[in-house]
Enzyme design. Structure first.
Site, short mmCIF file in Angstrom:
data_model
loop_
_atom_site.label_atom_id
_atom_site.label_comp_id
_atom_site.label_asym_id
_atom_site.label_seq_id
_atom_site.Cartn_x
_atom_site.Cartn_y
_atom_site.Cartn_z
N ASN A 31 5.01 7.54 0.07
CA ASN A 31 3.82 7.82 0.89
C ASN A 31 4.09 7.80 2.39
O ASN A 31 3.56 8.63 3.13
CB ASN A 31 2.64 6.90 0.50
CG ASN A 31 2.96 5.44 0.62
OD1 ASN A 31 4.12 5.02 0.43
ND2 ASN A 31 1.97 4.65 0.93
N GLU B 65 6.13 -5.42 -1.30
CA GLU B 65 4.87 -4.93 -0.72
C GLU B 65 4.28 -3.99 -1.76
O GLU B 65 4.84 -2.93 -2.04
CB GLU B 65 5.16 -4.22 0.60
CG GLU B 65 3.94 -4.13 1.49
CD GLU B 65 3.09 -2.94 1.18
OE1 GLU B 65 2.21 -3.05 0.26
OE2 GLU B 65 3.26 -1.90 1.81
N CYS C 112 -1.36 2.12 1.11
CA CYS C 112 -1.61 0.82 0.48
C CYS C 112 -2.74 0.08 1.16
O CYS C 112 -3.36 -0.79 0.56
CB CYS C 112 -0.33 -0.02 0.46
SG CYS C 112 0.66 0.18 1.92
N GLU D 9 6.61 -8.25 6.46
CA GLU D 9 7.48 -7.26 7.09
C GLU D 9 7.01 -7.03 8.52
O GLU D 9 5.94 -7.50 8.92
CB GLU D 9 7.41 -5.93 6.32
CG GLU D 9 7.92 -6.04 4.90
CD GLU D 9 8.21 -4.69 4.26
OE1 GLU D 9 7.27 -3.91 4.05
OE2 GLU D 9 9.39 -4.42 3.97
P1 NAI Z 1 6.78 3.10 -8.16
O1 NAI Z 1 6.51 1.68 -7.76
O2 NAI Z 1 7.12 3.36 -9.57
O3 NAI Z 1 7.97 3.68 -7.23
C1 NAI Z 1 8.39 3.11 -6.00
C2 NAI Z 1 9.91 3.13 -5.94
O4 NAI Z 1 10.45 2.30 -6.98
C3 NAI Z 1 10.53 4.52 -6.14
O5 NAI Z 1 11.64 4.65 -5.28
C4 NAI Z 1 10.99 4.46 -7.59
O6 NAI Z 1 12.06 5.32 -7.87
C5 NAI Z 1 11.43 3.03 -7.71
N1 NAI Z 1 11.49 2.51 -9.08
C6 NAI Z 1 10.76 2.89 -10.15
N2 NAI Z 1 11.12 2.18 -11.25
C7 NAI Z 1 12.10 1.33 -10.86
C8 NAI Z 1 12.87 0.34 -11.54
N3 NAI Z 1 12.72 0.08 -12.83
N4 NAI Z 1 13.78 -0.36 -10.82
C9 NAI Z 1 13.95 -0.14 -9.51
N5 NAI Z 1 13.26 0.80 -8.83
C10 NAI Z 1 12.34 1.52 -9.48
O7 NAI Z 1 5.52 3.94 -7.66
P2 NAI Z 1 5.11 5.45 -8.08
O8 NAI Z 1 5.39 5.68 -9.53
O9 NAI Z 1 5.73 6.35 -7.09
O10 NAI Z 1 3.53 5.41 -7.83
C11 NAI Z 1 2.65 4.82 -8.77
C12 NAI Z 1 1.51 4.11 -8.07
O11 NAI Z 1 2.01 3.03 -7.30
C13 NAI Z 1 0.75 4.95 -7.06
O12 NAI Z 1 -0.21 5.73 -7.66
C14 NAI Z 1 0.17 3.90 -6.16
O13 NAI Z 1 -1.02 3.39 -6.73
C15 NAI Z 1 1.21 2.80 -6.15
N6 NAI Z 1 2.06 2.87 -4.94
C16 NAI Z 1 1.92 1.93 -3.96
C17 NAI Z 1 2.66 2.02 -2.80
C18 NAI Z 1 2.53 1.05 -1.69
O14 NAI Z 1 2.61 1.42 -0.54
N7 NAI Z 1 2.39 -0.22 -1.94
C19 NAI Z 1 3.59 3.12 -2.56
C20 NAI Z 1 3.71 4.03 -3.68
C21 NAI Z 1 2.97 3.89 -4.81
#
Ligand code: NAI
Ligand code: MG
Length: 503
Positions: A171, A268, A303, A482
């Site tokens: 994002n 985070e 977020c 952070e």
């Molecule tokens: P995600 O948490 O799955 O992905 C974030 C990062 O983690 C990506 O680089 C991904 O490749 C990596 N990742 C995924 N599985 C992993 C594993 N087993 N081990 C290590 N790294 C891993 O988030 P995603 O699927 O992109 O989005 C899903 C939901 O998460 C969104 O709809 C939103 O609600 C939330 N989100 C929250 C964020 C925030 O700023 N806190 C940012 C992005 C998503």
């Protein structure tokens, strides 16, 4: 310190399409671009048109191993560079990034669909600011002298942790990368970043730009999918610290894997941030504050998005009407067009998720969906992942739309009658990242600010994360802080005690 010819231009370029192609198929390891060991790549798509704009290297454990070994080797010498000199180099990186701000803005707009003027270029500037801020903190890596006994000198020193594994989402990829990489480097660690699969290009370009200044191997970048590339990074025995931004679900997986190795982890994990509006607020400022708070220019993919808004009953109807009018005036369109306020959702999967929440809200008895703005009409954008922002009324705290992080341009406005009830509603959440209060009664505002369960509470403003202010949530929103000096000291160093007996 790039030692090999590489396919990307040194000078900033306005042609983000050509740059995206040039960035195809490579990680950045040990000071140079290298392809994935497997030779595999995956598509990077422009969400405004559906067209493939690049192919990213599809990393696996072999690439991660190469990156971590390079980082571990480089870290030994990096830790010996005087702290202020490390800071000066990071500061120099900020200056180099500044010259590329427009280019980086275009690249991130291309891969994420975030509008250039309102979001993407802004992000690139904040990234430079973050590197500048941490670049100045080298001499703050100081310890204490501890009274122990006469003739015993007892001191503490701050030491780096080693190789940091950083996993980032799509994002705000450049900024979330910078919040991890800048303090980690200044503190004497080396870093391997795993970029988000949806947005690997701009962070890769920044890594290259910074590697013109940093010693090779200190800052490495791999791209790939979570389980295949992120998980081996977290599990790698030479990674001594993990820092992650993303979903709660993945955050828990990462924390468990880090626990297996007993390495510290910073998380985070998003939020469901309440915005509380009292009838005595500065009305116009608060309506426009609601647009900023909800991060509509980022399609709500934030977020800290104010995705639940509580408005005191006497001004409820007027507030909903004026807010709708203000969102209606926002222009949805090509993210690269300077006239555009709102671009696209990042991916089809995310769009489906957002649509499902809107469908559920619309189907809830008593609910009204106020659909705002207008879809772009340009035929070139007909496959774009655009969605009209929706303001819901008539939903209560039991709705999934009020409880879950939607990560889309959807907010729910509810009326309230008294401060205690609204405080209880605001705190009735799994999350605790951020909150904002809008009132001219600072006695009430400050009282609630102290009692809101959130890492960041703002009164009469709702800015995004700022360098120098500790940022991070409570409850399921994460672990640790952070963006600040405290974050660098607590999350990227350990304190060693040294005692000298001089008796
Ligand atoms: P995600 O948490 O799955 O992905 C974030 C990062 O983690 C990506 O680089 C991904 O490749 C990596 N990742 C995924 N599985 C992993 C594993 N087993 N081990 C290590 N790294 C891993 O988030 P995603 O699927 O992109 O989005 C899903 C939901 O998460 C969104 O709809 C939103 O609600 C939330 N989100 C929250 C964020 C925030 O700023 N806190 C940012 C992005 C998503
Ligand atoms: Mg995921």
């Amino acid at each position: 310190m790039l030692d090999l010819p590489h396919p990307t231009p040194d000078a900033p370029t306005a042609d983000c399409f050509a740059l995206a192609k040039a960035l195809s198929g490579v990680h950045f390891i040990g000071g140079r671009y290298v392809p994935a060991r497997s030779g595999k790549t995956f598509a990077v798509v422009n969400p405004a048109t559906g067209a493939e704009v690049a192919r990213a290297a599809e990393g696996d454990s072999a690439d991660v191993d190469a990156a971590v070994l390079n980082a571990a080797e480089a870290q030994k010498a990096w830790a010996k560079v005087p702290a202020r000199k490390r800071g000066a180099l990071v500061h120099a990186c900020a200056a180099a990034i500044r010259t590329h701000v427009d280019e980086l803005g275009r690249l991130i707009a291309l891969e994420t669909g975030k509008a250039l003027r309102t979001e993407s270029r802004v992000e690139a500037n904040v990234v430079a600011d973050v590197f500048e801020f941490f670049g100045g903190l080298g001499s703050e890596l100081k310890g204490e002298s501890v009274p122990f006994a006469p003739n015993v000198l007892s001191v503490t020193v701050r030491e780096p942790l080693g190789v940091v594994g950083a996993i980032i989402p799509w994002n705000v990829p450049m900024l979330l990368m910078a919040l991890k990489v800048a303090p980690a480097l200044v503190a004497g660690n080396s870093v391997v970043v795993k970029s988000a699969e949806e947005a690997p290009l701009a962070v890769l370009r920044i890594c290259e730009i910074m590697n013109r200044i940093l010693p090779p191997g200190v800052f490495n970048m791999v791209s790939g999918f979570g389980p295949e590339c992120g998980a081996p990074l977290v599990a790698h025995p030479k990674v001594r610290k993990v820092t992650f931004t993303g979903s709660v679900e993945t955050g828990k997986i990462v924390a468990k894997a880090a626990a297996e190795k007993l390495v510290p982890v910073t998380l985070e994990l998003g939020g469901k941030s309440p915005m509380i509006v009292f009838a005595d607020c500065d009305f116009e400022k608060t309506v426009s504050g609601a647009l900023t708070s909800m991060r509509f220019t980022r399609q709500g993919q934030s977020c800290t998005a104010a995705s639940r808004i509580y408005v005191e009953r006497p001004i409820f109807d007027r507030f909903v009407a004026e807010m709708k009018k203000a969102v209606d005036a926002m222009v949805m369109g090509d993210p690269l067009d300077e006239k555009t306020d709102i671009g696209t959702i990042v991916s089809e999967g995310q769009l489906e998720k957002v649509r499902a929440y809107i469908a559920e809200g619309t189907a809830t008895p008593g609910a009204t969906a106020h659909v705002c703005s207008a879809m772009p009409t340009d035929p070139a954008l007909k496959k774009g992942l655009f969605i009209q922002p929706v303001i819901f009324t008539g939903l209560d705290n039991s709705s999934r739309l009020v409880r879950e992080e939607i990560f889309g341009p959807v907010t729910v406005i509810q009326p309230f009658d008294d401060p205690e009830t609204v405080l209880a509603q605001a705190n009735d959440s799994e999350y605790g990242l951020a909150a904002s209060l809008w009132t001219n009664n600072l006695k009430v505002g400050l009282d609630l600010a102290h009692r809101l369960e959130a890492g960041l509470v703002q009164i009469n403003q709702n800015l995004v994360v700022q360098a120098n202010l500790s940022y991070g949530g409570v409850k399921s929103s994460g672990l640790g802080k952070e963006a600040s000096l405290e974050a660098m000291l607590e999350h990227f160093t350990h304190k060693k005690t040294i005692m000298v007996n001089m008796a």
